[in-house]
Design a protein around this motif. Sequence first.
Motif, PDB file in Angstrom:
ATOM      1  N   PHE A  72     -35.225  33.476 -34.788  1.00 32.54           N
ATOM      2  CA  PHE A  72     -35.004  34.119 -33.492  1.00 32.54           C
ATOM      3  C   PHE A  72     -35.959  33.553 -32.451  1.00 32.54           C
ATOM      4  O   PHE A  72     -37.167  33.468 -32.681  1.00 32.54           O
ATOM      5  N   LEU A  73     -35.433  33.201 -31.288  1.00 34.35           N
ATOM      6  CA  LEU A  73     -36.237  32.663 -30.195  1.00 34.35           C
ATOM      7  C   LEU A  73     -35.885  33.359 -28.886  1.00 34.35           C
ATOM      8  O   LEU A  73     -34.764  33.829 -28.710  1.00 34.35           O
ATOM      9  N   ASP A  74     -36.857  33.404 -27.967  1.00 30.20           N
ATOM     10  CA  ASP A  74     -36.536  33.891 -26.629  1.00 30.20           C
ATOM     11  C   ASP A  74     -36.115  32.692 -25.781  1.00 30.20           C
ATOM     12  O   ASP A  74     -36.004  31.568 -26.277  1.00 30.20           O
ATOM     13  N   ASN A  75     -35.892  32.927 -24.505  1.00 34.14           N
ATOM     14  CA  ASN A  75     -35.380  31.865 -23.646  1.00 34.14           C
ATOM     15  C   ASN A  75     -36.476  31.161 -22.855  1.00 34.14           C
ATOM     16  O   ASN A  75     -36.293  30.821 -21.684  1.00 34.14           O
ATOM     17  N   ARG A  82     -37.958  44.033 -26.409  1.00 40.40           N
ATOM     18  CA  ARG A  82     -37.321  45.069 -27.229  1.00 40.40           C
ATOM     19  C   ARG A  82     -36.728  44.532 -28.533  1.00 40.40           C
ATOM     20  O   ARG A  82     -36.635  45.260 -29.517  1.00 40.40           O
ATOM     21  N   LEU A  83     -36.330  43.262 -28.525  1.00 38.47           N
ATOM     22  CA  LEU A  83     -35.606  42.729 -29.675  1.00 38.47           C
ATOM     23  C   LEU A  83     -36.406  41.757 -30.533  1.00 38.47           C
ATOM     24  O   LEU A  83     -36.151  41.644 -31.733  1.00 38.47           O
ATOM     25  N   GLN A  84     -37.343  41.033 -29.929  1.00 46.00           N
ATOM     26  CA  GLN A  84     -38.069  40.005 -30.665  1.00 46.00           C
ATOM     27  C   GLN A  84     -39.086  40.637 -31.616  1.00 46.00           C
ATOM     28  O   GLN A  84     -40.038  41.280 -31.186  1.00 46.00           O
ATOM     29  N   PRO A  85     -38.900  40.478 -32.941  1.00 48.67           N
ATOM     30  CA  PRO A  85     -39.836  41.068 -33.907  1.00 48.67           C
ATOM     31  C   PRO A  85     -41.279  40.630 -33.665  1.00 48.67           C
ATOM     32  O   PRO A  85     -42.205  41.401 -33.892  1.00 48.67           O
ATOM     33  N   MET A  86     -41.474  39.396 -33.211  1.00 44.27           N
ATOM     34  CA  MET A  86     -42.829  38.920 -32.959  1.00 44.27           C
ATOM     35  C   MET A  86     -43.535  39.772 -31.909  1.00 44.27           C
ATOM     36  O   MET A  86     -44.758  39.916 -31.933  1.00 44.27           O
ATOM     37  N   ASP A  87     -42.768  40.345 -30.979  1.00 47.21           N
ATOM     38  CA  ASP A  87     -43.342  41.170 -29.922  1.00 47.21           C
ATOM     39  C   ASP A  87     -43.513  42.622 -30.337  1.00 47.21           C
ATOM     40  O   ASP A  87     -43.985  43.440 -29.541  1.00 47.21           O
ATOM     41  N   PHE A  98     -39.313  44.163 -38.154  1.00 49.17           N
ATOM     42  CA  PHE A  98     -37.922  43.762 -38.040  1.00 49.17           C
ATOM     43  C   PHE A  98     -36.933  44.914 -37.919  1.00 49.17           C
ATOM     44  O   PHE A  98     -35.910  44.771 -37.262  1.00 49.17           O
ATOM     45  N   PRO A  99     -37.169  46.085 -38.512  1.00 46.39           N
ATOM     46  CA  PRO A  99     -36.210  47.193 -38.366  1.00 46.39           C
ATOM     47  C   PRO A  99     -36.056  47.611 -36.911  1.00 46.39           C
ATOM     48  O   PRO A  99     -36.886  47.306 -36.063  1.00 46.39           O
TER      49      PRO A  99
END
Length: 217
Positions: free
Chosen positions: A66-69, A93-98, A160-161
Amino acid sequence: MTGEKLKPLVIAKSSNPRCLKNIKVEKLPVHFRDNKKARMTTELMSNWLRIVDKDMRKAGWKILLFLDNAPSHPMLKLSNVKLAFFPPNTTSRLQPMDQGIIQTPKLKYRKKQLQHILVKVDSSNKVGSQLLKEISVLDAIYWIDAAWRDIKAKTIVKCFPSEPVESVNADGNDDSDDDEVPLNVLKLSHDLFGCEFKDLINLEVTLRTCDDSYKTG
């Protein structure tokens, strides 16, 4: 999602820092790269992705990344790594790293940094701000590696959840029974940075970490 970790990538401004004079870069515990602004570029990111793809191919794995833009994130077609980009303005909201994965090693890194300064203060006539400027790229590399290795697999897994990740404490740990941050470390964070220890991770929020190059495939 299973909590396994890749070797960190560190980008410095110089390809030959004085502190690495007698050290073989390939022996470092991180991937070491450089450019004049110490930022991620499309070229660096593309090369790193190809390294990951090669490692996954050797391991016989196929993964989804998964990557952001970010402008430096390229659209590449790889054999064992499939890239999935989040829609704009959804990373937080979506990136698990964040969701805690980035925050935790940052806090651990800061703790190692401040503890290093405290030790130096006790054995020299210099003040904390002077010692802060003397920290080398090699020091940072070893602290980054140690902080990343300290991250527990469960810390990554629970990011990740869909449910919000449990907050980590000021020590950067996810276990409530871990030692608290020493008072002298908390005080030093105020003296050097003028903020709470747990807020040190926010110092880099406005720092640009990638260039503005157009994505290339």
